[in-house]
Scaffold this active site. Structure first.
Site, PDB file in Angstrom:
ATOM      1  N   LYS A  12       0.840  -1.214   0.000  1.00 37.88           N
ATOM      2  CA  LYS A  12       0.000   0.000   0.000  1.00 37.88           C
ATOM      3  C   LYS A  12       0.864   1.248   0.000  1.00 37.88           C
ATOM      4  O   LYS A  12       2.034   1.215   0.416  1.00 37.88           O
ATOM      5  CB  LYS A  12      -0.955   0.017   1.193  1.00 37.88           C
ATOM      6  CG  LYS A  12      -0.295   0.031   2.585  1.00 37.88           C
ATOM      7  CD  LYS A  12       0.054   1.392   3.121  1.00 37.88           C
ATOM      8  CE  LYS A  12       0.592   1.345   4.554  1.00 37.88           C
ATOM      9  NZ  LYS A  12       1.289   2.576   4.975  1.00 37.88           N
ATOM     10  N   GLY A 101       7.089   1.489   4.978  1.00 35.59           N
ATOM     11  CA  GLY A 101       5.796   2.174   5.079  1.00 35.59           C
ATOM     12  C   GLY A 101       4.831   1.696   4.010  1.00 35.59           C
ATOM     13  O   GLY A 101       3.870   2.378   3.658  1.00 35.59           O
ATOM     14  N   GLY A 105       4.213  -6.325   6.122  1.00 35.93           N
ATOM     15  CA  GLY A 105       3.870  -7.261   7.208  1.00 35.93           C
ATOM     16  C   GLY A 105       2.361  -7.319   7.418  1.00 35.93           C
ATOM     17  O   GLY A 105       1.788  -8.394   7.620  1.00 35.93           O
ATOM     18  N   SER A 106       1.700  -6.161   7.340  1.00 37.77           N
ATOM     19  CA  SER A 106       0.244  -6.108   7.547  1.00 37.77           C
ATOM     20  C   SER A 106      -0.481  -6.849   6.429  1.00 37.77           C
ATOM     21  O   SER A 106      -1.491  -7.524   6.661  1.00 37.77           O
ATOM     22  CB  SER A 106      -0.232  -4.651   7.558  1.00 37.77           C
ATOM     23  OG  SER A 106       0.442  -3.925   8.542  1.00 37.77           O
ATOM     24  N   ASP A 139      -2.940  -1.487  10.359  1.00 42.44           N
ATOM     25  CA  ASP A 139      -3.132  -1.415   8.901  1.00 42.44           C
ATOM     26  C   ASP A 139      -3.756  -2.691   8.319  1.00 42.44           C
ATOM     27  O   ASP A 139      -4.046  -2.734   7.116  1.00 42.44           O
ATOM     28  CB  ASP A 139      -1.778  -1.189   8.194  1.00 42.44           C
ATOM     29  CG  ASP A 139      -1.194   0.180   8.501  1.00 42.44           C
ATOM     30  OD1 ASP A 139      -1.913   1.018   9.065  1.00 42.44           O
ATOM     31  OD2 ASP A 139      -0.014   0.394   8.168  1.00 42.44           O
TER      32      ASP A 139
END
Ligand code: C5P
Length: 292
Positions: A12, A101, A105-106, A139
């Site tokens: 993202k 950023g 991981g999310s 997130d």
């Protein structure tokens, strides 16, 4: 019964990230427009009979123990569903850079939650999957939904927006980086905090105005992260006719929005000289792609 599933997990960027407050538990509240982009980790989940979750990943620096967000997400899923872990083998192939950023991981956590929903035939709605995801990270709910979304609260209040129009997005991550908690801590200590009204960005999305989207990029955390190369990358992107350039999330990756793929590619050639991660990508409408 299918006992193996492969899932692609999108990165993202934040078109806008405006920090608007702080909760008593220390988490910051945001008004942020999240956008999925076409850079994907790939995860293969296989049911085993070991009653344990084992994660394999060849990328240096990625934890493979219980601290990996994909493993945490599996634990959260088993807890919520009250199902016993039959045993899981997870193969994780990383393409999304860490400490960037870009929600790598999310998104892996979101992939795990979506995959278990299929493998365990639980058929939970996205709302329930987002509740499970919220436990794992701020997130994760966005990553489950994907596309173009206004995220409020700490990221758990989601309002889908019109899809971002087609364009080229150059991404470059410099060597320097700060961790997410460190970046928010530095934000708290800033004397002057910039703010930005998000309504112009939302209006530009509504009429598919790529130039307007580029002109309205904003990130409250950019000043807090205070990374020299971020400024340099932005200047280079703008010199190649980007409509706008901005750091994403808590950094340190920077993205630029281009009308022309050729300009984006030429720009990346220059950025490759000092950035370990560079790519030209585009907006995508889905966060998690499940291969049946
Ligand atoms: O939820 P996640 O694990 O991504 O957050 C990591 C850390 O970043 C949190 O422990 C918190 O210090 C900070 N954070 C924050 N506000 C947010 C998201 C993250 O302060 N909305």
């Amino acid at each position: 019964m299918a006992d193996t599933i492969t899932v692609k997990a999108a990165a993202k960027i934040n078109l806008i990230l405006d920090v608007v407050g702080k909760r008593p538990d220390g988490y910051h509240t945001l008004k942020s427009v999240f956008q999925s982009v076409g850079i994907y980790d790939e995860l293969t989940f296989k049911i085993t009979d070991t009653k344990k979750t084992v994660l394999r990943c060849d990328t240096e620096g990625i934890p493979t123990d219980g601290t990996n967000l994909a493993v945490k997400a599996c634990d959260a899923f088993f807890r919520y569903s009250k199902k016993e872990n039959p045993g899981l083998d997870i193969k994780l192939e990383k393409s999304i850079p860490s400490l960037a950023g870009m929600g790598g991981g999310s998104s892996d956590a979101a992939a795990a939650i979506k995959a278990l929903n299929v493998l365990l035939k639980t058929e939970y709605s996205d709302d329930i999957l987002c509740d499970i995801g919220e436990e794992v990270g701020a997130d994760v709910p966005f990553c489950i939904v994907g596309g173009t979304v206004l995220c409020e609260g700490i990221g758990e209040i989601l309002t889908p927006l019109p899809h971002m129009p087609e364009c080229s997005i150059a991404v470059a991550k410099p060597k320097a980086a700060v961790s997410t908690p460190e970046c928010f801590k530095k934000f708290d200590s800033l004397e002057f905090k910039e703010v930005k009204d998000i309504s112009d960005m939302i209006a530009c999305l509504a009429v598919s105005d790529v130039e307007g989207i580029g002109n309205n990029l904003f990130n409250s955390l950019e000043k807090a992260a205070d990374i020299k190369e971020v400024k340099r990358i932005k200047e280079i992107m703008l010199s190649y006719e980007a409509y706008g350039a901005c750091m994403t999330g808590s950094g340190s990756a920077v993205f630029g929005i281009f009308e022309s793929k050729r300009d984006a590619k030429d720009c990346i050639k220059e950025l490759e000289e000092f950035c370990p991660f560079t790519v030209v990508t585009k907006p995508v409408e889905k966060g998690i792609i499940v291969d049946d």
